[in-house]
Design a protein around this motif. Structure first.
Motif, PDB file in Angstrom:
ATOM      1  N   ALA A  51      53.931  43.053  28.020  1.00 58.14           N
ATOM      2  CA  ALA A  51      53.121  43.380  26.845  1.00 58.14           C
ATOM      3  C   ALA A  51      52.320  42.194  26.339  1.00 58.14           C
ATOM      4  CB  ALA A  51      54.019  43.919  25.734  1.00 58.14           C
ATOM      5  N   ASN A  52      52.911  41.010  26.394  1.00 56.36           N
ATOM      6  CA  ASN A  52      52.229  39.819  25.870  1.00 56.36           C
ATOM      7  C   ASN A  52      51.778  38.865  26.968  1.00 56.36           C
ATOM      8  OD1 ASN A  52      52.671  40.573  23.095  1.00 56.36           O
ATOM      9  ND2 ASN A  52      54.807  39.984  23.367  1.00 56.36           N
ATOM     10  N   SER A  53      51.763  39.346  28.212  1.00 54.30           N
ATOM     11  CA  SER A  53      51.359  38.495  29.335  1.00 54.30           C
ATOM     12  C   SER A  53      49.842  38.335  29.377  1.00 54.30           C
ATOM     13  CB  SER A  53      51.832  39.094  30.663  1.00 54.30           C
ATOM     14  OG  SER A  53      53.234  39.149  30.721  1.00 54.30           O
ATOM     15  N   VAL A  54      49.414  37.240  29.974  1.00 55.29           N
ATOM     16  CA  VAL A  54      47.989  37.010  30.173  1.00 55.29           C
ATOM     17  C   VAL A  54      47.480  38.009  31.200  1.00 55.29           C
ATOM     18  CG1 VAL A  54      46.253  35.363  30.981  1.00 55.29           C
ATOM     19  CG2 VAL A  54      48.211  34.568  29.615  1.00 55.29           C
ATOM     20  N   LYS A  55      46.411  38.718  30.852  1.00 58.89           N
ATOM     21  CA  LYS A  55      45.867  39.730  31.748  1.00 58.89           C
ATOM     22  C   LYS A  55      44.904  39.089  32.752  1.00 58.89           C
ATOM     23  CE  LYS A  55      48.032  43.003  29.572  1.00 58.89           C
ATOM     24  NZ  LYS A  55      48.840  42.188  28.659  1.00 58.89           N
ATOM     25  N   ASN A  56      44.693  39.801  33.834  1.00 60.06           N
ATOM     26  CA  ASN A  56      43.818  39.318  34.902  1.00 60.06           C
ATOM     27  C   ASN A  56      42.366  39.294  34.439  1.00 60.06           C
ATOM     28  OD1 ASN A  56      41.936  39.913  37.315  1.00 60.06           O
ATOM     29  ND2 ASN A  56      43.803  39.215  38.292  1.00 60.06           N
ATOM     30  N   THR A  57      41.684  38.211  34.756  1.00 56.89           N
ATOM     31  CA  THR A  57      40.260  38.093  34.422  1.00 56.89           C
ATOM     32  C   THR A  57      39.408  37.881  35.669  1.00 56.89           C
ATOM     33  OG1 THR A  57      40.531  35.704  34.040  1.00 56.89           O
ATOM     34  CG2 THR A  57      40.740  37.159  32.124  1.00 56.89           C
ATOM     35  N   GLY A  58      39.981  38.114  36.834  1.00 57.67           N
ATOM     36  CA  GLY A  58      39.230  37.951  38.069  1.00 57.67           C
ATOM     37  C   GLY A  58      39.561  36.692  38.831  1.00 57.67           C
ATOM     38  N   GLY A  59      40.432  35.865  38.281  1.00 58.69           N
ATOM     39  CA  GLY A  59      40.825  34.637  38.973  1.00 58.69           C
ATOM     40  C   GLY A  59      39.629  33.773  39.297  1.00 58.69           C
ATOM     41  N   GLN A  68      46.449  35.918  38.468  1.00 59.44           N
ATOM     42  CA  GLN A  68      45.562  34.851  38.921  1.00 59.44           C
ATOM     43  C   GLN A  68      44.661  35.249  40.085  1.00 59.44           C
ATOM     44  OE1 GLN A  68      48.304  31.697  39.813  1.00 59.44           O
ATOM     45  NE2 GLN A  68      48.623  31.158  37.642  1.00 59.44           N
ATOM     46  N   CYS A  69      45.044  36.286  40.854  1.00 53.37           N
ATOM     47  CA  CYS A  69      44.226  36.641  42.006  1.00 53.37           C
ATOM     48  C   CYS A  69      43.035  37.515  41.579  1.00 53.37           C
ATOM     49  CB  CYS A  69      45.061  37.336  43.072  1.00 53.37           C
ATOM     50  SG  CYS A  69      45.793  38.893  42.563  1.00 53.37           S
ATOM     51  N   SER A  70      42.058  37.612  42.455  1.00 56.91           N
ATOM     52  CA  SER A  70      40.846  38.368  42.139  1.00 56.91           C
ATOM     53  C   SER A  70      41.074  39.867  42.342  1.00 56.91           C
ATOM     54  CB  SER A  70      39.691  37.895  43.025  1.00 56.91           C
ATOM     55  OG  SER A  70      39.580  36.481  42.975  1.00 56.91           O
ATOM     56  N   LEU A 125      48.710  44.450  34.258  1.00 56.74           N
ATOM     57  CA  LEU A 125      48.079  43.130  34.195  1.00 56.74           C
ATOM     58  C   LEU A 125      46.580  43.204  34.447  1.00 56.74           C
ATOM     59  CD1 LEU A 125      50.849  41.105  36.046  1.00 56.74           C
ATOM     60  CD2 LEU A 125      50.189  40.873  33.644  1.00 56.74           C
ATOM     61  N   GLN A 126      46.064  44.432  34.574  1.00 55.00           N
ATOM     62  CA  GLN A 126      44.625  44.649  34.736  1.00 55.00           C
ATOM     63  C   GLN A 126      44.066  44.061  36.037  1.00 55.00           C
ATOM     64  OE1 GLN A 126      41.987  45.847  32.025  1.00 55.00           O
ATOM     65  NE2 GLN A 126      43.783  47.142  31.925  1.00 55.00           N
ATOM     66  N   THR A 127      44.846  44.097  37.089  1.00 57.12           N
ATOM     67  CA  THR A 127      44.418  43.553  38.380  1.00 57.12           C
ATOM     68  C   THR A 127      43.917  44.683  39.277  1.00 57.12           C
ATOM     69  OG1 THR A 127      46.099  41.812  38.215  1.00 57.12           O
ATOM     70  CG2 THR A 127      45.094  42.179  40.382  1.00 57.12           C
ATOM     71  N   PRO A 128      42.630  44.714  39.632  1.00 58.00           N
ATOM     72  CA  PRO A 128      42.127  45.744  40.548  1.00 58.00           C
ATOM     73  C   PRO A 128      42.879  45.681  41.873  1.00 58.00           C
ATOM     74  CG  PRO A 128      40.314  44.586  39.495  1.00 58.00           C
ATOM     75  CD  PRO A 128      41.562  43.807  39.169  1.00 58.00           C
ATOM     76  N   MET A 129      43.099  46.850  42.480  1.00 59.29           N
ATOM     77  CA  MET A 129      43.979  46.867  43.653  1.00 59.29           C
ATOM     78  C   MET A 129      43.597  47.933  44.662  1.00 59.29           C
ATOM     79  SD  MET A 129      47.395  48.783  42.133  1.00 59.29           S
ATOM     80  CE  MET A 129      47.059  48.505  40.377  1.00 59.29           C
ATOM     81  N   VAL A 130      44.074  47.719  45.879  1.00 63.32           N
ATOM     82  CA  VAL A 130      44.122  48.727  46.930  1.00 63.32           C
ATOM     83  C   VAL A 130      45.593  48.878  47.298  1.00 63.32           C
ATOM     84  CG1 VAL A 130      43.524  49.276  49.327  1.00 63.32           C
ATOM     85  CG2 VAL A 130      41.811  48.246  47.805  1.00 63.32           C
ATOM     86  N   VAL A 131      46.046  50.123  47.479  1.00 62.22           N
ATOM     87  CA  VAL A 131      47.451  50.408  47.723  1.00 62.22           C
ATOM     88  C   VAL A 131      47.623  50.953  49.141  1.00 62.22           C
ATOM     89  CG1 VAL A 131      49.448  51.779  46.991  1.00 62.22           C
ATOM     90  CG2 VAL A 131      47.825  50.919  45.283  1.00 62.22           C
ATOM     91  N   ALA A 132      48.673  50.516  49.822  1.00 60.81           N
ATOM     92  CA  ALA A 132      48.974  51.025  51.163  1.00 60.81           C
ATOM     93  C   ALA A 132      50.481  51.075  51.357  1.00 60.81           C
ATOM     94  CB  ALA A 132      48.336  50.145  52.233  1.00 60.81           C
ATOM     95  N   TYR A 133      50.914  51.965  52.256  1.00 57.67           N
ATOM     96  CA  TYR A 133      52.341  52.020  52.567  1.00 57.67           C
ATOM     97  C   TYR A 133      52.563  52.871  53.806  1.00 57.67           C
ATOM     98  CZ  TYR A 133      57.292  51.473  51.646  1.00 57.67           C
ATOM     99  OH  TYR A 133      58.595  51.100  51.733  1.00 57.67           O
ATOM    100  N   ALA A 170      36.102  50.384  36.334  1.00 58.86           N
ATOM    101  CA  ALA A 170      36.679  51.722  36.214  1.00 58.86           C
ATOM    102  C   ALA A 170      38.195  51.676  36.370  1.00 58.86           C
ATOM    103  CB  ALA A 170      36.062  52.649  37.264  1.00 58.86           C
ATOM    104  N   GLN A 171      38.679  50.851  37.307  1.00 62.23           N
ATOM    105  CA  GLN A 171      40.126  50.694  37.442  1.00 62.23           C
ATOM    106  C   GLN A 171      40.722  50.104  36.168  1.00 62.23           C
ATOM    107  OE1 GLN A 171      41.843  48.838  40.847  1.00 62.23           O
ATOM    108  NE2 GLN A 171      40.771  50.114  42.346  1.00 62.23           N
ATOM    109  N   ARG A 172      40.097  49.065  35.637  1.00 55.65           N
ATOM    110  CA  ARG A 172      40.654  48.412  34.440  1.00 55.65           C
ATOM    111  C   ARG A 172      40.691  49.369  33.250  1.00 55.65           C
ATOM    112  NH1 ARG A 172      37.963  43.376  36.471  1.00 55.65           N
ATOM    113  NH2 ARG A 172      39.680  41.931  36.918  1.00 55.65           N
ATOM    114  N   GLU A 173      39.687  50.225  33.111  1.00 53.23           N
ATOM    115  CA  GLU A 173      39.704  51.196  32.017  1.00 53.23           C
ATOM    116  C   GLU A 173      40.861  52.182  32.185  1.00 53.23           C
ATOM    117  OE1 GLU A 173      35.797  52.872  32.128  1.00 53.23           O
ATOM    118  OE2 GLU A 173      34.844  51.089  31.255  1.00 53.23           O
TER     119      GLU A 173
END
Length: 376
Positions: A171-179, A256-258, A274-282, A342-345
């Motif tokens: 909740a109080n962590s620093v959010k991602n800003t694009g690294g 910290q990562c982009s 953490l507002q980090t854009p992502m691609v998911v795989a499994y 769009a992901q961050r929203e």
């Protein structure tokens, strides 16, 4: 005189241990005269758990993979049953691991224990036959997400949505800003089999991404020190350059990562919060996948997509989890700021919908439901 309350708990892996430890702490605040026994890791033992066997003996995942461990799982079950027959608990809380915990709950419920299951099995994802087993084993289901409670209401099982612990933690962590704009975070899982199966594909996807974006580098998350050599071997075998290994907490790396390439699971929710854009795989073993296809009733797997009720993040499962497809998705996301926004929203919508103070909510739900049973 306040009655001594004996609570039995059973967790099968690290995430369950964390949930159990926080729940135990919250229970002690509300009911100081409580003792704990069961199976758990460091977090639960620090809160006073008398642990019957090493938790790692239960850390097995996959329909096929469990088979090889059945003899030892049976021995663990017998140890726990014997102890709880001799020292009957008032409350039993099985944390996740439903294939192990639900039979244990049924056994203890028949002997008078009030039985709780913490972390709902994915009934919304699988055919609903399991609900009958749950009805015969559980007095209270603690769900992480609000959408999970509806199916229990339909079948007359008491269920409470208490939220996900990551919401509190981050909740109080620093959010991602694009690294730095050049770093891909790679998160291939926390189990040896997962890493061996997924990391080579992820590294190949990264190599293809580098061909189009030469400035991109990667940091591979190593969730446990004992996995470091395995991860290093995978990286060395891939021949990929500009790859760093890190034992830092996943939240720190995600912030910290982009962009992030993550395995389907809780890490996807962590990245979202953490507002980090992502691609998911499994992907899982072929036989496990074949069995699962006959049982599944969903076509989305990543938690952000399930929670936002739309295809918020790209996900590539099983035969679609190829280096070509993953690399193309990463390149598209890297090249399009509107896709990232769009992901961050969507991530913001997810965070807003999740409640805070999860352990307190769970402890209150357990003690309230138990008191109602005692009064009846």
């Amino acid at each position: 005189m306040v009655k001594q309350l004996h609570v039995a708990l059973l967790a099968g892996e690290r995430s369950g241990d964390v949930l159990g430890g926080a729940l135990m702490q919250a229970l002690k605040k509300r009911y100081p005269s409580v003792s704990f026994s069961g199976i758990g890791g460091q977090a639960m033992q620090e809160q006073g758990l008398h642990s019957l066997v090493a938790m790692e003996r239960l850390s097995v995942m996959g329909l096929v993979e469990v088979v090889a461990h059945l003899p030892d799982l049976w021995r663990v079950r017998q140890v726990a049953r014997k102890y709880w027959q001799e020292n009957p608990p008032d409350i039993f809380i099985g944390i996740d691991a439903p294939d192990f915990n639900l039979p244990m709950a049924r056994f203890l419920r028949a002997r008078g224990a009030f039985c709780v299951h913490y972390v709902s099995p994915s009934l919304w994802a699988w055919k609903e036959k399991r609900i009958e087993k749950i009805k015969g084993a559980v007095d209270l289901m603690l769900c992480l997400f609000a959408f999970e409670t509806a199916i229990y209401a339909q079948h007359g099982v008491q269920a409470v949505a208490v939220g996900h612990s990551l919401r509190d933690k981050l909740a109080n962590s620093v959010k991602n800003t694009g690294g730095d704009g050049h770093t891909l975070g790679i998160f291939a899982g926390s189990r040896r089999a997962e890493i061996a199966r997924l990391l080579p594909v992820y590294l190949q996807a990264f190599a293809q991404l580098q061909e189009r974006l030469p400035q991109v580098k990667a940091v591979v998350s190593v969730s446990e020190a004992h996995l470091y050599d395995l991860v290093a071997q995978c990286v060395q075998a891939s021949g990929v350059s500009q790859v760093q290994l890190s034992l830092a907490p996943s939240a720190q790396l995600l912030a910290q990562c982009s962009l992030a390439l993550v395995s389907s699971g809780t890490i996807t929710l962590e990245a979202a919060l953490l507002q980090t854009p992502m691609v998911v795989a499994y992907k899982v073993q072929a036989l496990t996948a074949a069995i699962a296809r006959r049982l599944l009733k969903i076509d989305r797997f990543a938690l952000p997509n399930l929670l936002d009720h739309r295809d918020l993040v790209p996900e590539y499962i099983q035969e679609n989890a190829t280096a070509d497809k993953i690399s193309a998705a990463l390149y598209a996301l890297w090249s399009d700021g509107a896709l990232q926004q769009a992901q961050r929203e969507g991530f913001a919508r997810i965070a807003q919908a999740l409640p805070l103070n999860v352990a307190d909510c769970a402890a209150q739900a357990v003690l309230t439901a138990y008191a109602q049973k005692v009064v009846r």
